[in-house]
Design an enzyme around this catalytic site. Structure first.
Site, PDB file in Angstrom:
ATOM      1  N   LYS A  34       0.849  -1.196   0.000  1.00 27.97           N
ATOM      2  CA  LYS A  34       0.000   0.000   0.000  1.00 27.97           C
ATOM      3  C   LYS A  34       0.880   1.240   0.000  1.00 27.97           C
ATOM      4  O   LYS A  34       1.781   1.374   0.816  1.00 27.97           O
ATOM      5  CB  LYS A  34      -0.891   0.002   1.242  1.00 27.97           C
ATOM      6  CG  LYS A  34      -1.799   1.231   1.322  1.00 27.97           C
ATOM      7  CD  LYS A  34      -2.728   1.150   2.515  1.00 27.97           C
ATOM      8  CE  LYS A  34      -2.161   1.778   3.753  1.00 27.97           C
ATOM      9  NZ  LYS A  34      -2.181   3.225   3.822  1.00 27.97           N
ATOM     10  N   ASP A  61      -3.486   4.442  -1.565  1.00 27.99           N
ATOM     11  CA  ASP A  61      -4.368   4.908  -0.482  1.00 27.99           C
ATOM     12  C   ASP A  61      -4.281   6.422  -0.343  1.00 27.99           C
ATOM     13  O   ASP A  61      -3.644   6.936   0.576  1.00 27.99           O
ATOM     14  CB  ASP A  61      -3.938   4.206   0.822  1.00 27.99           C
ATOM     15  CG  ASP A  61      -4.877   4.490   1.978  1.00 27.99           C
ATOM     16  OD1 ASP A  61      -6.028   4.874   1.732  1.00 27.99           O
ATOM     17  OD2 ASP A  61      -4.440   4.302   3.131  1.00 27.99           O
ATOM     18  N   LYS A  63      -7.045   8.373  -0.233  1.00 28.80           N
ATOM     19  CA  LYS A  63      -8.259   8.839   0.472  1.00 28.80           C
ATOM     20  C   LYS A  63      -8.784  10.138  -0.131  1.00 28.80           C
ATOM     21  O   LYS A  63      -8.875  11.176   0.528  1.00 28.80           O
ATOM     22  CB  LYS A  63      -7.968   9.015   1.967  1.00 28.80           C
ATOM     23  CG  LYS A  63      -7.564   7.727   2.672  1.00 28.80           C
ATOM     24  CD  LYS A  63      -7.524   7.894   4.168  1.00 28.80           C
ATOM     25  CE  LYS A  63      -7.213   6.616   4.886  1.00 28.80           C
ATOM     26  NZ  LYS A  63      -5.826   6.151   4.706  1.00 28.80           N
ATOM     27  N   ASP A  66     -13.160  15.369  -2.250  1.00 28.59           N
ATOM     28  CA  ASP A  66     -13.311  16.729  -2.778  1.00 28.59           C
ATOM     29  C   ASP A  66     -14.632  16.765  -3.526  1.00 28.59           C
ATOM     30  O   ASP A  66     -15.398  15.786  -3.492  1.00 28.59           O
ATOM     31  CB  ASP A  66     -12.112  17.071  -3.692  1.00 28.59           C
ATOM     32  CG  ASP A  66     -11.800  18.568  -3.693  1.00 28.59           C
ATOM     33  OD1 ASP A  66     -12.757  19.360  -3.781  1.00 28.59           O
ATOM     34  OD2 ASP A  66     -10.616  18.934  -3.618  1.00 28.59           O
ATOM     35  N   PRO A  68     -17.230  16.328  -6.558  1.00 30.19           N
ATOM     36  CA  PRO A  68     -17.237  15.237  -7.553  1.00 30.19           C
ATOM     37  C   PRO A  68     -16.375  15.515  -8.778  1.00 30.19           C
ATOM     38  O   PRO A  68     -15.629  14.632  -9.233  1.00 30.19           O
ATOM     39  CB  PRO A  68     -18.721  15.126  -7.919  1.00 30.19           C
ATOM     40  CG  PRO A  68     -19.438  15.591  -6.688  1.00 30.19           C
ATOM     41  CD  PRO A  68     -18.602  16.681  -6.100  1.00 30.19           C
ATOM     42  N   ASN A  69     -16.425  16.726  -9.289  1.00 32.59           N
ATOM     43  CA  ASN A  69     -15.682  17.038 -10.509  1.00 32.59           C
ATOM     44  C   ASN A  69     -14.167  16.923 -10.296  1.00 32.59           C
ATOM     45  O   ASN A  69     -13.437  16.394 -11.143  1.00 32.59           O
ATOM     46  CB  ASN A  69     -16.050  18.460 -10.962  1.00 32.59           C
ATOM     47  CG  ASN A  69     -15.583  18.729 -12.367  1.00 32.59           C
ATOM     48  OD1 ASN A  69     -15.906  17.975 -13.271  1.00 32.59           O
ATOM     49  ND2 ASN A  69     -14.778  19.768 -12.528  1.00 32.59           N
ATOM     50  N   THR A 120      -9.557   4.153  11.573  1.00 34.44           N
ATOM     51  CA  THR A 120      -9.342   3.245  12.711  1.00 34.44           C
ATOM     52  C   THR A 120      -8.628   3.932  13.865  1.00 34.44           C
ATOM     53  O   THR A 120      -8.533   3.386  14.955  1.00 34.44           O
ATOM     54  CB  THR A 120      -8.518   2.013  12.264  1.00 34.44           C
ATOM     55  OG1 THR A 120      -7.435   2.477  11.456  1.00 34.44           O
ATOM     56  CG2 THR A 120      -9.348   1.055  11.476  1.00 34.44           C
ATOM     57  N   ARG A 183      -3.277  -5.706  14.743  1.00 35.82           N
ATOM     58  CA  ARG A 183      -2.123  -5.899  15.618  1.00 35.82           C
ATOM     59  C   ARG A 183      -2.062  -7.349  16.087  1.00 35.82           C
ATOM     60  O   ARG A 183      -3.010  -7.821  16.714  1.00 35.82           O
ATOM     61  CB  ARG A 183      -2.215  -4.980  16.856  1.00 35.82           C
ATOM     62  CG  ARG A 183      -2.053  -3.487  16.560  1.00 35.82           C
ATOM     63  CD  ARG A 183      -0.647  -3.168  16.073  1.00 35.82           C
ATOM     64  NE  ARG A 183      -0.465  -1.767  15.744  1.00 35.82           N
ATOM     65  CZ  ARG A 183      -0.616  -1.229  14.535  1.00 35.82           C
ATOM     66  NH1 ARG A 183      -0.977  -1.983  13.504  1.00 35.82           N
ATOM     67  NH2 ARG A 183      -0.415   0.062  14.338  1.00 35.82           N
ATOM     68  N   GLN A 192      -3.397   3.645  16.788  1.00 40.00           N
ATOM     69  CA  GLN A 192      -4.632   2.963  16.415  1.00 40.00           C
ATOM     70  C   GLN A 192      -5.449   2.656  17.664  1.00 40.00           C
ATOM     71  O   GLN A 192      -4.904   2.225  18.680  1.00 40.00           O
ATOM     72  CB  GLN A 192      -4.328   1.647  15.677  1.00 40.00           C
ATOM     73  CG  GLN A 192      -3.543   1.829  14.395  1.00 40.00           C
ATOM     74  CD  GLN A 192      -4.409   2.288  13.232  1.00 40.00           C
ATOM     75  OE1 GLN A 192      -5.478   2.859  13.433  1.00 40.00           O
ATOM     76  NE2 GLN A 192      -3.959   2.069  12.017  1.00 40.00           N
ATOM     77  N   ARG A 213       3.214  -0.724  10.745  1.00 39.75           N
ATOM     78  CA  ARG A 213       4.306  -0.793  11.722  1.00 39.75           C
ATOM     79  C   ARG A 213       4.653  -2.178  12.272  1.00 39.75           C
ATOM     80  O   ARG A 213       5.835  -2.450  12.470  1.00 39.75           O
ATOM     81  CB  ARG A 213       4.042   0.232  12.837  1.00 39.75           C
ATOM     82  CG  ARG A 213       4.250   1.658  12.341  1.00 39.75           C
ATOM     83  CD  ARG A 213       3.580   2.688  13.214  1.00 39.75           C
ATOM     84  NE  ARG A 213       2.126   2.622  13.078  1.00 39.75           N
ATOM     85  CZ  ARG A 213       1.282   3.437  13.690  1.00 39.75           C
ATOM     86  NH1 ARG A 213       1.746   4.375  14.491  1.00 39.75           N
ATOM     87  NH2 ARG A 213      -0.015   3.320  13.520  1.00 39.75           N
TER      88      ARG A 213
HETATM   89  O1  C5P Z   1       1.168   1.047  11.042  1.00 42.86           O
HETATM   90  P1  C5P Z   1      -0.277   0.635  10.926  1.00 42.86           P
HETATM   91  O2  C5P Z   1      -0.473  -0.868  10.837  1.00 42.86           O
HETATM   92  O3  C5P Z   1      -1.146   1.274  11.995  1.00 42.86           O
HETATM   93  O4  C5P Z   1      -0.737   1.229   9.505  1.00 42.86           O
HETATM   94  C1  C5P Z   1      -2.054   1.209   9.059  1.00 42.86           C
HETATM   95  C2  C5P Z   1      -2.134   1.808   7.685  1.00 42.86           C
HETATM   96  O5  C5P Z   1      -3.489   1.792   7.258  1.00 42.86           O
HETATM   97  C3  C5P Z   1      -1.665   3.266   7.576  1.00 42.86           C
HETATM   98  O6  C5P Z   1      -0.995   3.387   6.338  1.00 42.86           O
HETATM   99  C4  C5P Z   1      -2.959   4.080   7.576  1.00 42.86           C
HETATM  100  O7  C5P Z   1      -2.849   5.235   6.759  1.00 42.86           O
HETATM  101  C5  C5P Z   1      -3.947   3.116   6.943  1.00 42.86           C
HETATM  102  N1  C5P Z   1      -5.363   3.300   7.308  1.00 42.86           N
HETATM  103  C6  C5P Z   1      -5.833   3.278   8.610  1.00 42.86           C
HETATM  104  N2  C5P Z   1      -7.180   3.455   8.870  1.00 42.86           N
HETATM  105  C7  C5P Z   1      -8.041   3.639   7.859  1.00 42.86           C
HETATM  106  C8  C5P Z   1      -7.570   3.636   6.532  1.00 42.86           C
HETATM  107  C9  C5P Z   1      -6.213   3.447   6.282  1.00 42.86           C
HETATM  108  O8  C5P Z   1      -5.050   3.074   9.535  1.00 42.86           O
HETATM  109  N3  C5P Z   1      -9.336   3.734   8.101  1.00 42.86           N
END
Ligand code: C5P
Length: 237
Positions: A34, A61, A63, A66, A68-69, A120, A183, A192, A213
């Site tokens: 990703k 990723d 995200k 903005d 739609p256009n 998350t 995790r 998180q 991580r």
């Molecule tokens: O290091 P870690 O496992 O927490 O990374 C989670 C990854 O998932 C990060 O790149 C974060 O940007 C992404 N992410 C997230 N929650 C979301 C969408 C994406 O943690 N809802």
């Protein structure tokens, strides 16, 4: 697309990302990776093209969120990269998804468009404050956003695996569910808040887990990845 672990390449430069990917050289198949804002803004579209040329499945990723256009224009600009998944914030609304989908309609292998529901990293207080969700539970917020996004042309959903279980019960299993906030037991959650183990994610019916991580900061990233993958896929490797 087969279920898998997606490694979040949260690095500040292309050099650091390639050095990290060296750990996986011995694998027969390239791991799913990703690329998020940090690396994309530093290394740009050319880096993503190189990853694809080397055979890595890529989840971009960004995200997008903005009008739609503007989002349709952004999706159009990203078309040439050949990525496999692309994220948009579900709170961008119905028309934003419809226009994004329209922008990739003519592609032979269009990316899977994923709607990001609730990050998350949100605690319940943080979510209520930021999303004005005082009158709704996190599950209701995720379900509402997911239903809207899916009915507007989005292919799959990003949520915490904790809400994933609820989504599978309320909306069903007809869409790919991608969950970060994973995790393994005994690993620090960091920022998180709503975390789930790889094994529990599988039991819940998650299709792809996104792990950063616990792999990128591990002393031995390949062993960490392999152990997480074993737990998640439970023998279906
Ligand atoms: O290091 P870690 O496992 O927490 O990374 C989670 C990854 O998932 C990060 O790149 C974060 O940007 C992404 N992410 C997230 N929650 C979301 C969408 C994406 O943690 N809802």
């Amino acid at each position: 697309m087969k279920s898998d672990v997606i490694i979040a390449l949260d690095f500040p430069s292309e050099e650091k990302a390639w050095a990290f990917l060296d750990h996986f050289k011995s694998l027969e198949e390239k791991p799913f990776v990703k690329v998020g804002m940090e690396l994309f803004y530093a290394a740009g579209p050319e880096f993503v093209k190189k990853l694809k040329a080397e055979g890595y499945p890529v989840f971009l990723d960004l995200k997008l969120h903005d009008i739609p256009n503007t989002v349709a224009g952004a999706v159009n600009s990203l078309k040439g990269l050949g990525v496999d998944m692309l994220t948009l914030h579900a709170s961008g609304g119905r028309e934003m998804f419809a226009r994004a989908k329209e922008a990739i309609n003519d592609m032979e292998h269009p990316p899977i468009l994923l709607g990001v529901t609730v990050l998350t990293s949100f605690s319940d207080e943080g979510r209520k404050e930021a999303l004005l969700g005082e009158n709704h539970s996190v599950e209701e917020t995720v379900e509402g956003l997911a239903k809207m996004a899916l009915s507007a042309g989005c292919d799959g959903i990003v949520s915490s695996a904790m809400e994933g279980e609820y989504l599978r019960k309320t909306i069903g299993s007809s869409f790919p569910l991608v969950c970060p906030g994973i995790r393994p037991k005994g690993v620090s959650a960091g920022d998180q808040k709503r975390v789930v183990t790889p094994e529990d994610a599988r039991k819940i019916g998650v299709d792809f887990i996104v792990v950063g991580r616990p792999i990128t900061k591990a002393d031995d990233p390949l062993s960490a990845y392999s152990a997480i993958r074993r737990d998640f896929l439970g023998g279906n490797e």
